[in-house]
Design a protein around this motif. Structure first.
Motif: not given
Ligand SMILES: Nc1ncnc2c1ncn2[C@@H]1O[C@H](COP(=O)(O)OP(=O)(O)O)[C@@H](O)[C@H]1O
Ligand SMILES: [Mg+2]
Lengths: 271, 255
Positions: B28, B51-56
């Protein structure tokens, strides 16, 4: 209506406890009235201190060892995890009695050898005497064996406790700048230990019962004294009644304390 | 030209290092080359589908997540440097989570005073006093000795903001701070955030609260599929977005 209420009230009574306490009182009064029971009581009571000492010392030591094994088991550092898992699986796969024989007759000579090698200069200079197997009495070996065995069970309890703590709080601690060690000590362990307190207390009840195994090494605990007494007087029935009475007094009262603790924790969590 | 928080070509892929999941066809791309500058005192709102990567992205800024490539700077500190001083970075950047994440075994006051005492080595008395003032500021002066489970969601989140402020951070990250709250509690949290924004706090906020965006955000960033699709002032993005994808998303959340 009324009938229902009576039924409900009767249903709430812990009948097993009433029975146990009743039997206990009958047993005690019989014992005090009967001269031969009085003698048996006096004899077996001499083993009470040994049983409690073995149980308390092994339990305290296995809490410490178990905590470190549990931390290693939950560690992110793979070698630590593998080593502790290896130890835990090995020990849990053996009967406690076999561990006891192993430590008593293989472990003690080995330990003496290791200590002699480590302290060789001191021994050669005559500062201390060389160790021999019999430097460790059987009660010590028995406590060591129970410690090594119970540490494995207790490690698994600690690990479950550590894993029960919410990941989000760990992240919050990291985000505030706490190191992994600070996070473990300040955030994870206080909650983990609280969550597994009843399980840990139950292990103490279990170790009291398993301490009877030390009788196979001739350690003068309740069981050993009872065994010898019964064999020499042929009063098997009376003697083992008394032995059972001693164990039940300890285990049932402790089990009740554990339940009270569980209820209290539940109440506090719900508040 | 250079912002206070600088994110340069951030890339992060999940899947191949997840324990017990080695299959490479489940990769991903959580961050696919994101660059973003945030000035001192600026409030940047990040919006985008789940799932757009905001938290990441947010988690990479205080290194709860490690990037595959790209750089992140906070002032002169390179967050992404191999031997970055994580403690210093995290002291500098506070974080507020969707699920509050208060320490359940500590009172609200202890929650707020823990990190200053343990990380900053502030005296217990000093830490308590500061914590008391901060909790008063977020309207929890009468709840100091309560435990998190005894408070409402809105109160817990305000306590969590106080906890982040206790480290005296130079910037704050908010990851959907009101998403777990009942509607009637959202305002009390947003009011605290708006006050912080007014005081000049640098804030990176993931949220879909349009009211907060209009009241406090200097800039809105729309993310999709690990990329920044477009950005601009709240007015510009909400009423005249250039990209179809942005307009579709806004139409969806504003319905
Ligand atoms: N620890 C992790 N392990 C595997 N995949 C992850 C993990 N954290 C996030 N993802 C994936 O990365 C993508 C972005 O996630 P995230 O940043 O949480 O999105 P958002 O906060 O915008 O909803 C998603 O597809 C999510 O499933
Ligand atoms: Mg998210």
């Amino acid at each position: 209506m009324k009938r229902n209420r009576v039924a409900a009230a009767l249903g709430g009574v812990p009948w097993w406890l009433v029975l146990v306490v009743g039997l206990g009182i009958v047993a005690l009064t019989t014992a005090l009235a009967d001269a031969s029971y009085r003698v048996i009581f006096g004899a077996v009571a001499k083993g009470f201190g040994v049983t409690m000492t073995v149980a308390v010392v092994s339990y305290a030591a296995s809490l410490v060892l178990g905590l470190f094994l549990g931390l290693a088991r939950a560690s992110r550092f793979r070698p630590l995890r593998e080593v502790s898992t290896f130890y835990i699986e090995l020990v849990r796969g053996l009967p406690m009695l076999v561990i006891l024989y192993y430590i008593a007759f293989v472990g003690a000579p080995a330990l003496a050898g290791v200590l002699n090698a480590l302290l060789a200069p001191l021994i050669r200079s005559g500062a201390i005497e060389a160790f021999q197997s019999r430097s460790f009495d059987f009660a010590t070996r028995a406590a060591l064996a129970l410690t090594l065995g119970y540490a494995a069970f207790i490690a698994e309890i600690f690990r479950a406790g550590i894993e029960s703590v919410d990941r989000g709080q760990i992240e919050a601690a990291h985000a505030l700048g706490l190191s992994p060690a600070q996070t473990m000590v300040r955030v994870v362990l206080p909650q983990a230990i609280r969550n597994v307190l009843p399980a840990l207390a139950n292990e103490f009840v279990a170790i009291i019962k398993d301490s009877a195994l030390v009788s196979v090494l001739g350690v003068q605990d309740i069981t050993q004294i009872g065994k010898v007494y019964a064999a020499s007087t042929f009063k098997f029935f009376e003697t083992y009644n008394v032995v059972a009475f001693f164990y039940l007094c300890m285990t049932i009262s402790l089990s009740m304390l554990v339940r009270a603790l569980e209820r209290r924790l539940k109440r506090e969590n719900a508040r | 030209m250079s912002g206070f928080i600088r994110i340069v070509e951030a890339r992060k892929t999940f899947g191949d290092d997840v324990r017990g999941n080695r299959s490479h066809n489940q990769l991903v791309r959580a961050l696919d080359g994101v660059s973003l500058d945030v000035d001192k005192g600026e409030v940047v709102l990040i919006i985008g589908p789940s799932g757009s990567g905001k938290s990441t992205l947010l988690r990479a800024v205080n290194r709860l997540e490690t990037l595959d490539s790209g750089e992140i700077w906070i002032g002169d500190d390179a967050v992404t440097a191999k031997h970055a001083d994580l403690r210093r970075i995290r002291e500098d950047v506070g974080m507020v989570f969707q699920s509050f994440n208060l320490f359940a075994h500590l009172s609200i006051l202890e929650n707020v005073s823990l990190a200053p005492r343990i990380v900053r080595k502030v005296s217990a008395a000093q830490a308590r006093e500061t914590a008391r003032q901060l909790l008063e500021r977020v309207g929890l002066a009468d709840k100091l000795d309560r435990y998190p489970r005894q408070l409402s969601g809105g109160q817990q989140q305000r306590a969590a903001i106080a906890r982040a402020l206790a480290m005296n951070p130079r910037a704050l990250l908010f990851d959907e701070p009101t998403s777990a709250l009942d509607p009637e509690m959202i305002k009390e949290v947003l009011d605290v955030m708006t006050a912080l924004a007014d005081e000049g706090m640098t804030m990176l906020v993931v949220s879909h609260e349009m009211g907060f965006a209009r009241a406090a955000a200097d800039r809105v960033v729309f993310m999709d599929n690990g990329r920044i699709v477009e950005q601009g002032s709240p007015e510009q993005v909400f009423s005249s977005a250039r990209e179809t994808r942005t307009r579709e998303f806004l139409a969806h959340i504003l319905n």
